[in-house]
Design a protein around this motif. Structure first.
Motif, PDB file in Angstrom:
ATOM      1  N   LEU A 167       0.834  -1.201   0.000  1.00 41.01           N
ATOM      2  CA  LEU A 167       0.000   0.000   0.000  1.00 41.01           C
ATOM      3  C   LEU A 167       0.872   1.255   0.000  1.00 41.01           C
ATOM      4  O   LEU A 167       0.638   2.195  -0.769  1.00 41.01           O
ATOM      5  CB  LEU A 167      -0.921  -0.003   1.224  1.00 41.01           C
ATOM      6  CG  LEU A 167      -1.811   1.235   1.398  1.00 41.01           C
ATOM      7  CD1 LEU A 167      -2.773   1.362   0.222  1.00 41.01           C
ATOM      8  CD2 LEU A 167      -2.578   1.158   2.713  1.00 41.01           C
ATOM      9  N   TRP A 168       1.887   1.273   0.840  1.00 44.37           N
ATOM     10  CA  TRP A 168       2.760   2.448   0.914  1.00 44.37           C
ATOM     11  C   TRP A 168       3.520   2.659  -0.393  1.00 44.37           C
ATOM     12  O   TRP A 168       3.619   3.788  -0.871  1.00 44.37           O
ATOM     13  CB  TRP A 168       3.758   2.289   2.047  1.00 44.37           C
ATOM     14  CG  TRP A 168       3.157   2.268   3.420  1.00 44.37           C
ATOM     15  CD1 TRP A 168       2.018   2.903   3.824  1.00 44.37           C
ATOM     16  CD2 TRP A 168       3.681   1.601   4.567  1.00 44.37           C
ATOM     17  NE1 TRP A 168       1.795   2.668   5.166  1.00 44.37           N
ATOM     18  CE2 TRP A 168       2.807   1.865   5.646  1.00 44.37           C
ATOM     19  CE3 TRP A 168       4.807   0.811   4.808  1.00 44.37           C
ATOM     20  CZ2 TRP A 168       3.021   1.372   6.930  1.00 44.37           C
ATOM     21  CZ3 TRP A 168       5.027   0.316   6.077  1.00 44.37           C
ATOM     22  CH2 TRP A 168       4.142   0.593   7.124  1.00 44.37           C
ATOM     23  N   ASN A 170       2.793   1.772  -3.389  1.00 43.03           N
ATOM     24  CA  ASN A 170       1.914   2.225  -4.468  1.00 43.03           C
ATOM     25  C   ASN A 170       1.607   3.709  -4.337  1.00 43.03           C
ATOM     26  O   ASN A 170       1.602   4.442  -5.325  1.00 43.03           O
ATOM     27  CB  ASN A 170       0.603   1.431  -4.463  1.00 43.03           C
ATOM     28  CG  ASN A 170       0.730   0.099  -5.154  1.00 43.03           C
ATOM     29  OD1 ASN A 170       1.458  -0.041  -6.123  1.00 43.03           O
ATOM     30  ND2 ASN A 170       0.025  -0.896  -4.661  1.00 43.03           N
ATOM     31  N   ASP A 171       1.333   4.157  -3.129  1.00 39.64           N
ATOM     32  CA  ASP A 171       0.867   5.533  -2.937  1.00 39.64           C
ATOM     33  C   ASP A 171       1.987   6.563  -3.002  1.00 39.64           C
ATOM     34  O   ASP A 171       1.756   7.710  -3.407  1.00 39.64           O
ATOM     35  CB  ASP A 171       0.138   5.664  -1.593  1.00 39.64           C
ATOM     36  CG  ASP A 171      -1.293   5.141  -1.657  1.00 39.64           C
ATOM     37  OD1 ASP A 171      -1.757   4.822  -2.776  1.00 39.64           O
ATOM     38  OD2 ASP A 171      -1.938   5.051  -0.606  1.00 39.64           O
ATOM     39  N   ASP A 183      -7.430  13.400  -2.673  1.00 43.65           N
ATOM     40  CA  ASP A 183      -6.791  12.814  -1.494  1.00 43.65           C
ATOM     41  C   ASP A 183      -5.333  12.434  -1.739  1.00 43.65           C
ATOM     42  O   ASP A 183      -4.724  11.737  -0.934  1.00 43.65           O
ATOM     43  CB  ASP A 183      -7.575  11.583  -1.039  1.00 43.65           C
ATOM     44  CG  ASP A 183      -7.508  10.434  -2.049  1.00 43.65           C
ATOM     45  OD1 ASP A 183      -7.111  10.675  -3.221  1.00 43.65           O
ATOM     46  OD2 ASP A 183      -7.883   9.302  -1.685  1.00 43.65           O
ATOM     47  N   ILE A 184      -4.762  12.905  -2.860  1.00 45.28           N
ATOM     48  CA  ILE A 184      -3.425  12.464  -3.239  1.00 45.28           C
ATOM     49  C   ILE A 184      -2.384  12.865  -2.203  1.00 45.28           C
ATOM     50  O   ILE A 184      -1.541  12.049  -1.801  1.00 45.28           O
ATOM     51  CB  ILE A 184      -3.050  13.000  -4.643  1.00 45.28           C
ATOM     52  CG1 ILE A 184      -3.856  12.252  -5.713  1.00 45.28           C
ATOM     53  CG2 ILE A 184      -1.552  12.845  -4.908  1.00 45.28           C
ATOM     54  CD1 ILE A 184      -3.610  12.728  -7.129  1.00 45.28           C
ATOM     55  N   ARG A 187      -2.595  10.649   0.834  1.00 47.74           N
ATOM     56  CA  ARG A 187      -2.098   9.291   0.558  1.00 47.74           C
ATOM     57  C   ARG A 187      -0.569   9.264   0.532  1.00 47.74           C
ATOM     58  O   ARG A 187       0.057   8.350   1.075  1.00 47.74           O
ATOM     59  CB  ARG A 187      -2.673   8.778  -0.759  1.00 47.74           C
ATOM     60  CG  ARG A 187      -4.160   8.459  -0.687  1.00 47.74           C
ATOM     61  CD  ARG A 187      -4.743   8.189  -2.067  1.00 47.74           C
ATOM     62  NE  ARG A 187      -4.157   7.001  -2.686  1.00 47.74           N
ATOM     63  CZ  ARG A 187      -4.474   6.602  -3.935  1.00 47.74           C
ATOM     64  NH1 ARG A 187      -5.320   7.313  -4.666  1.00 47.74           N
ATOM     65  NH2 ARG A 187      -3.926   5.511  -4.425  1.00 47.74           N
ATOM     66  N   VAL A 188       0.025  10.256  -0.114  1.00 49.76           N
ATOM     67  CA  VAL A 188       1.488  10.301  -0.170  1.00 49.76           C
ATOM     68  C   VAL A 188       2.064  10.485   1.231  1.00 49.76           C
ATOM     69  O   VAL A 188       3.049   9.834   1.602  1.00 49.76           O
ATOM     70  CB  VAL A 188       1.968  11.434  -1.104  1.00 49.76           C
ATOM     71  CG1 VAL A 188       3.491  11.544  -1.076  1.00 49.76           C
ATOM     72  CG2 VAL A 188       1.508  11.177  -2.544  1.00 49.76           C
ATOM     73  N   ARG A 190       0.752   9.585   4.148  1.00 49.15           N
ATOM     74  CA  ARG A 190       0.646   8.320   4.899  1.00 49.15           C
ATOM     75  C   ARG A 190       1.746   7.347   4.475  1.00 49.15           C
ATOM     76  O   ARG A 190       2.329   6.644   5.303  1.00 49.15           O
ATOM     77  CB  ARG A 190      -0.730   7.691   4.691  1.00 49.15           C
ATOM     78  CG  ARG A 190      -1.846   8.313   5.509  1.00 49.15           C
ATOM     79  CD  ARG A 190      -3.064   7.418   5.545  1.00 49.15           C
ATOM     80  NE  ARG A 190      -3.602   7.162   4.217  1.00 49.15           N
ATOM     81  CZ  ARG A 190      -4.535   7.898   3.624  1.00 49.15           C
ATOM     82  NH1 ARG A 190      -5.028   8.965   4.250  1.00 49.15           N
ATOM     83  NH2 ARG A 190      -4.982   7.593   2.420  1.00 49.15           N
ATOM     84  N   ALA A 191       2.002   7.305   3.168  1.00 49.14           N
ATOM     85  CA  ALA A 191       3.024   6.388   2.650  1.00 49.14           C
ATOM     86  C   ALA A 191       4.417   6.772   3.153  1.00 49.14           C
ATOM     87  O   ALA A 191       5.199   5.908   3.566  1.00 49.14           O
ATOM     88  CB  ALA A 191       2.993   6.382   1.124  1.00 49.14           C
ATOM     89  N   ARG A 387      -3.707   6.040 -13.525  1.00 49.44           N
ATOM     90  CA  ARG A 387      -3.026   7.077 -12.764  1.00 49.44           C
ATOM     91  C   ARG A 387      -3.019   8.363 -13.591  1.00 49.44           C
ATOM     92  O   ARG A 387      -3.028   8.305 -14.822  1.00 49.44           O
ATOM     93  CB  ARG A 387      -1.571   6.669 -12.505  1.00 49.44           C
ATOM     94  CG  ARG A 387      -1.361   5.703 -11.353  1.00 49.44           C
ATOM     95  CD  ARG A 387      -1.387   6.440 -10.017  1.00 49.44           C
ATOM     96  NE  ARG A 387      -1.098   5.548  -8.910  1.00 49.44           N
ATOM     97  CZ  ARG A 387       0.121   5.350  -8.412  1.00 49.44           C
ATOM     98  NH1 ARG A 387       1.159   5.954  -8.932  1.00 49.44           N
ATOM     99  NH2 ARG A 387       0.289   4.543  -7.387  1.00 49.44           N
ATOM    100  N   GLU A 396      -4.332   1.536 -12.840  1.00 48.77           N
ATOM    101  CA  GLU A 396      -4.484   1.083 -11.461  1.00 48.77           C
ATOM    102  C   GLU A 396      -5.334  -0.174 -11.415  1.00 48.77           C
ATOM    103  O   GLU A 396      -5.196  -0.988 -10.504  1.00 48.77           O
ATOM    104  CB  GLU A 396      -5.111   2.187 -10.611  1.00 48.77           C
ATOM    105  CG  GLU A 396      -4.185   3.372 -10.395  1.00 48.77           C
ATOM    106  CD  GLU A 396      -4.720   4.362  -9.384  1.00 48.77           C
ATOM    107  OE1 GLU A 396      -5.898   4.762  -9.506  1.00 48.77           O
ATOM    108  OE2 GLU A 396      -3.962   4.723  -8.465  1.00 48.77           O
TER     109      GLU A 396
END
Length: 405
Positions: A167-168, A170-171, A183-184, A187-188, A190-191, A387, A396
């Motif tokens: 998950l990390w 990918n984001d 939400d990009i 997401r980045v 969090r990654a 993407r 994706e």
């Protein structure tokens, strides 16, 4: 930037590259390329032709300006900023040589050679599973897990942690698509936070219990030589994670989209497996997972009839340039029998040429070999989600059905 004087003396094509449906290979883009070596866009200058892009990627008057890129996207501090600005890609001169020197100690031909049996075994296992299933989401079944497994094997990540890591990794690649909003950024962030914490714990573990993996090698080299701090090494490893997984995942998926549009080329590759190296170069040329490469003017200078002011972002349009008819004969056609002598742009050029290019090519070669041996040409059997075009680009979700072999 295009100055007022430039604008008054020329009509500059404008391309809206932040449109989610924008295509760097679209007819209007190629028409702009025929008209001019550059175009204007909401993100600054676009370099459309191959010769100019190749030259500018090596031009010392341009740098990467990670701080400027972050601020252009409204990020002035926080975890993304703290990772991206000091990233190896955004260093030049002595700092870049120092950081690259450490990574090059582990990114060796021997390392890639030792990974090849694992890559082949994983690719063949996944291809066999897809052959039994009949239809699949190619990203979920093959394009994502193969480079993830290779990267984790290379770094020394335990298999039980693959799903968390996935998950990390990918984001984090969405960092080059932040202009699209939504939400990009979240997401980045969090990654980046997740990977920083995980990589820190891995570094600590490998220092105490070293193995034959890349992190163990780099931790030992860092402690022995002292040329790179622990924070710099952590940043290097987080950057490697994103480069080793996300770009290859989308390159594999892009390849399937292209072969779905050109099934005769898939059958030709199955009949003539010796064409695999040329097929890989043609896929990278035609549908690169990195369709654009950013640079920023570090000083005022003149180029190609333009006055380029310091701070101007110049975007090399790799996908567009790699179809430039001035360099690529029949550049507007996909043909795996064509052997181009012009190197692809997506791996960069000069001092910043991608150290992972040989590994990416090895993964592509073993993946294609396993797929064409077991499966007939792919067909897209449902909606494809993509993407954004301004970052690491590819599907994706890619629902496919393969023909019988």
């Amino acid at each position: 930037m295009v100055t007022a004087e430039n604008a008054a003396t020329s009509e500059v094509p404008f391309l809206n590259i932040i449109d989610p449906g924008f295509d760097f290979g679209a007819p209007e883009v190629m028409a702009a390329q025929a008209e001019s070596w550059y175009a204007d866009s909401p993100m600054g200058l676009l370099v459309l032709r191959y010769a100019e892009a190749q030259e500018l990627l090596r031009d010392r008057r341009l740098d990467h300006n990670g701080r400027g890129y972050m601020e252009q996207n409204g990020v002035f501090d926080g975890p993304i900023y703290d990772w991206f600005v000091p990233m190896i890609n955004n260093h030049d001169g002595e700092d870049h040589r120092r950081l690259r020197g450490l990574v090059s100690k582990a990114f060796t031909p021997r390392m890639i050679s030792e990974l090849r049996p694992f890559i082949r075994a994983e690719a063949e296992r996944m291809a066999e599973e897809m052959a039994s299933a009949g239809s699949c989401d190619f990203v979920e079944s093959f394009a994502d897990p193969l480079p993830l497994a290779v990267m984790c094997r290379m770094l020394g990540v335990p298999r039980e942690d693959y799903d968390t890591f996935r998950l990390w990794t990918n984001d984090i690649g969405l960092v080059f698509s932040m202009i699209h909003g939504g939400d990009i950024v979240a997401r980045v962030e969090r990654a980046v936070v997740g990977l920083n914490g995980y990589i820190s714990s891995l570094m600590e573990d490998k220092a105490k219990n070293p193995g034959d993996d890349l992190i163990s090698t780099l931790v030992a080299a860092q402690r022995e030589e002292g040329q790179v701090s622990e924070d710099e090494l952590r940043n290097l490893l987080v950057t490697l994670v994103f480069a080793a997984h996300d770009t290859t995942c989308h390159q594999l998926s892009n390849a399937m989209v292209v072969f779905a549009e050109h099934p005769e080329q898939w059958n030709l590759l199955a009949e003539r497996p010796e064409l695999a190296p040329q097929a890989i170069e043609e896929i990278i040329r035609w549908a690169p997972s990195t369709p654009i490469i950013y640079r920023c003017a570090a000083e005022d200078f003149d180029y190609g009839g333009l006055r380029v002011e310091k701070g101007t972002f110049m975007t090399m349009c790799a996908q567009t340039a790699q179809r430039d008819p001035r360099v690529f004969e029949d550049g507007g056609s996909f043909d795996i029998t064509t052997g181009s002598t012009a190197p692809p742009l997506l791996f960069g050029a000069g001092l910043h040429y991608c150290l992972g290019a040989p590994l990416a090519r090895a993964e592509m070669a073993d993946a294609l070999s396993a797929l064409v041996r077991r499966l007939g040409p792919p067909s897209v059997v449902g909606p494809v989600s993509w993407r954004p075009p301004t970052g690491i680009h590819g599907p994706e979700q890619l629902p496919l059905r393969f023909g019988d072999r």
